[in-house]
Scaffold this motif. Structure first.
Motif, PDB file in Angstrom:
ATOM      1  N   GLY A 204       0.807  -1.222   0.000  1.00 53.15           N
ATOM      2  CA  GLY A 204       0.000   0.000   0.000  1.00 53.15           C
ATOM      3  C   GLY A 204       0.842   1.275   0.000  1.00 53.15           C
TER       4      GLY A 204
ATOM      5  N   HIS B  48       2.610   6.469   7.070  1.00 57.88           N
ATOM      6  CA  HIS B  48       1.573   5.468   6.758  1.00 57.88           C
ATOM      7  C   HIS B  48       1.252   4.638   7.994  1.00 57.88           C
ATOM      8  CE1 HIS B  48       2.055   6.028   2.371  1.00 57.88           C
ATOM      9  NE2 HIS B  48       3.328   6.216   2.668  1.00 57.88           N
ATOM     10  N   ASP B  49       1.882   4.940   9.115  1.00 57.34           N
ATOM     11  CA  ASP B  49       1.748   4.091  10.297  1.00 57.34           C
ATOM     12  C   ASP B  49       1.556   4.936  11.555  1.00 57.34           C
ATOM     13  OD1 ASP B  49       2.729   1.339   9.192  1.00 57.34           O
ATOM     14  OD2 ASP B  49       4.195   2.804   8.501  1.00 57.34           O
TER      15      ASP B  49
ATOM     16  N   VAL C 272      -1.403   9.977   6.515  1.00 55.66           N
ATOM     17  CA  VAL C 272      -2.384   9.498   5.535  1.00 55.66           C
ATOM     18  C   VAL C 272      -3.829   9.627   6.019  1.00 55.66           C
ATOM     19  CG1 VAL C 272      -0.811   7.920   4.342  1.00 55.66           C
ATOM     20  CG2 VAL C 272      -2.086   7.107   6.343  1.00 55.66           C
TER      21      VAL C 272
ATOM     22  N   TRP D 224      -1.732  -8.354  11.506  1.00 59.12           N
ATOM     23  CA  TRP D 224      -2.891  -7.599  12.024  1.00 59.12           C
ATOM     24  C   TRP D 224      -3.932  -7.308  10.949  1.00 59.12           C
ATOM     25  CZ3 TRP D 224      -3.315  -2.679   9.865  1.00 59.12           C
ATOM     26  CH2 TRP D 224      -2.174  -2.223   9.205  1.00 59.12           C
ATOM     27  N   LYS D 225      -3.770  -7.916   9.778  1.00 60.85           N
ATOM     28  CA  LYS D 225      -4.731  -7.616   8.701  1.00 60.85           C
ATOM     29  C   LYS D 225      -6.025  -8.421   8.818  1.00 60.85           C
ATOM     30  CE  LYS D 225      -2.657  -4.348   6.197  1.00 60.85           C
ATOM     31  NZ  LYS D 225      -3.248  -3.042   5.853  1.00 60.85           N
TER      32      LYS D 225
HETATM   33  C1  GLC Z   1       0.212   1.201   5.208  1.00 57.00           C
HETATM   34  C2  GLC Z   1      -0.975   1.231   6.144  1.00 57.00           C
HETATM   35  C3  GLC Z   1      -2.287   1.179   5.384  1.00 57.00           C
HETATM   36  C4  GLC Z   1      -2.320   2.221   4.285  1.00 57.00           C
HETATM   37  C5  GLC Z   1      -1.069   2.143   3.424  1.00 57.00           C
HETATM   38  C6  GLC Z   1      -1.020   3.303   2.467  1.00 57.00           C
HETATM   39  O1  GLC Z   1       0.318  -0.030   4.585  1.00 57.00           O
HETATM   40  O2  GLC Z   1      -0.908   0.151   7.052  1.00 57.00           O
HETATM   41  O3  GLC Z   1      -3.355   1.421   6.253  1.00 57.00           O
HETATM   42  O4  GLC Z   1      -3.453   2.047   3.494  1.00 57.00           O
HETATM   43  O5  GLC Z   1       0.089   2.198   4.217  1.00 57.00           O
HETATM   44  O6  GLC Z   1      -0.958   4.538   3.162  1.00 57.00           O
END
Ligand code: GLC
Length: 430
Positions: free
Chosen positions: A14, A142-143, A168, A233-234
């Motif tokens: 992602g 992203h975290d 994000v 954790w998905k």
């Molecule tokens: C990471 C996050 C996910 C998000 C992706 C893109 O993988 O865990 O929630 O969608 O980044 O930002």
């Protein structure tokens, strides 16, 4: 403007899809800018970056560092803490890291970027430590920093310089502010998707069955799939527990789409473990495994119902938006940044976290109710067009880079002015 992007991995998950979206949109909005990428590992991401017309260098992360937990491992502390973290004196990892940092510094000096953007925890730390003082750093978050206490400490320290963080979701931004305090300026830019790529292109269920190694499903079968990397954790187990609550008399079939694409130790579920659980729950024949898809749009388009089941707050949850963009009915966990992406019962069905019963009920409702699927699919598509069209990214990111550049020039001019004034004072005193 010259921008250098650092990304620790070469696979495309992602966060890497987001990097490609930023490159593609900013690249076409500001054709004179020079955008280039440095990867810590080789993989399909390099080809994807080059296919967009940008240069992509490899600076391979030492193996120990590449495998250190970056995306939340089974152990709470993860390898960063067990191994004594990056900075641990005398450890092999620290030596390798020091050597890596000096190579990265050299590379940055040779590239002379005006700005560096980092993707992923490791890159945030390395970028902040390797970038010259005068070069601003943007962390694309992203975290949740708060869920990684050790990483958070490293990041707080490396934020000894002023860092610009872009989260994000608002949920990730709030967490970053709590964790970093006033050392970083934090703003939110929601991810977006390529609506031409993520679009419903017609019934493709037979292809999905074949990809899962299953016989073709009977006409009218509703295809329900969890699309996610194999991070622990998905919610793969939760998905299986939810399916076990759905009658096998209903005309539906289930799919797990994705694979263990990140290499960090202890952070991934194993396919064997999931298959064993499928057997224990007696779900054999009702569910198929489709490995990691280079073209997730095709797999998502082949589903009738897209499931998001993360058991920890999801920072964003791209697959929710991708499912909406493909006009599919989406079931998602209402927690973290994911909850900001949809309106429950209008653009997707929301479920409380870690609740197999509710997830099973929501999936069941969608399997038996074609009108509900259609209504959510249409409303989700409309919402994706309004809120998550990636054309929006071009202006948001370009303006951010320009404003950081301006701040930087103002700061430099200010520093120069002060130095000149000090020299003037010295002369008049002499
Ligand atoms: C990471 C996050 C996910 C998000 C992706 C893109 O993988 O865990 O929630 O969608 O980044 O930002």
């Amino acid at each position: 403007m010259k921008i250098l992007f650092l990304n620790p991995v070469g696979t495309i998950g992602g966060a890497e899809m987001c990097l490609l979206d930023v490159l593609a949109t900013v690249g076409s909005a500001r054709p004179n800018w020079q955008l280039s990428v440095v990867l810590g590992d080789d993989g399909p991401l390099r080809e994807a970056v080059e296919a967009l017309g940008f240069s992509c260098a490899l600076l391979l992360l030492p193996r120990g560092l590449a495998r250190m937990g970056d995306s939340g491992s089974r152990e709470t502390g993860s390898r960063w803490s067990r191994g004594g973290v990056l900075a641990a004196r005398g450890s092999v990892a620290a030596l390798a890291t020091a050597a890596y940092l000096s190579r990265l510094r050299r590379l940055i000096r040779a590239e002379t970027p005006d700005l560096i953007q980092t993707n992923g925890m490791k890159a945030h730390v390395l970028g902040a430590w390797a970038a010259p003082r005068a070069v601003p750093v943007v962390w694309h978050l992203h975290d949740y920093l708060g869920s990684r206490p050790v990483m958070a400490r490293l990041l707080r320290n490396s934020a000894g310089r002023r860092v610009n963080a872009v989260a994000v979701s608002q949920s990730v931004a709030a967490d970053a502010l709590r964790t970093l305090g006033d050392r970083a300026s934090v703003q939110t830019i929601y991810n977006a998707v390529d609506l031409e790529r993520f679009a419903f292109k017609g019934e493709d269920g037979a292809w999905l069955d074949a990809a899962a190694g299953m016989p073709p499903a009977a006409p009218g079968t509703i295809r329900v799939g969890l699309v996610a990397t194999f991070a622990v954790w998905k919610g793969h187990h939760l998905f299986l527990d939810a399916i076990a609550r759905i009658s096998d008399k209903l005309p539906c079939r289930f799919y797990i789409i994705g694979g263990p694409i990140y290499r960090s130790r202890g952070s991934q579920v194993e396919r064997d473990e999931l298959e064993e659980r499928v057997n224990v729950l007696g779900l054999g024949g009702r569910i198929g495994f489709v490995g990691h898809q280079a073209d997730p749009a095709r797999a998502i388009g082949a589903l009738d119902v897209v499931v998001h089941a993360s058991t920890r707050p999801e920072p964003f949850g791209r697959v929710i938006v991708e499912g909406m963009a493909c006009g599919r009915a989406v079931v998602a966990i209402q927690d973290g940044g994911a909850a900001e992406l949809f309106v429950n019962e209008v653009t997707a069905l929301g479920c409380p976290p870690r609740d197999a019963e509710s997830l099973g009920q929501a999936i069941r409702r969608l399997v038996v109710d074609p009108d509900l699927r259609r209504r959510l699919g249409l409303a989700g598509l409309e919402s994706a067009r309004q809120r998550f069209d990636r054309h929006r990214l071009a202006e948001q990111w370009s303006r951010l880079y320009e404003s950081i550049g301006m701040d930087q020039r103002a700061e430099a001019a200010n520093a120069l002015g002060q130095a000149n004034q000090a020299r003037g004072n010295e002369r008049s005193e002499a």
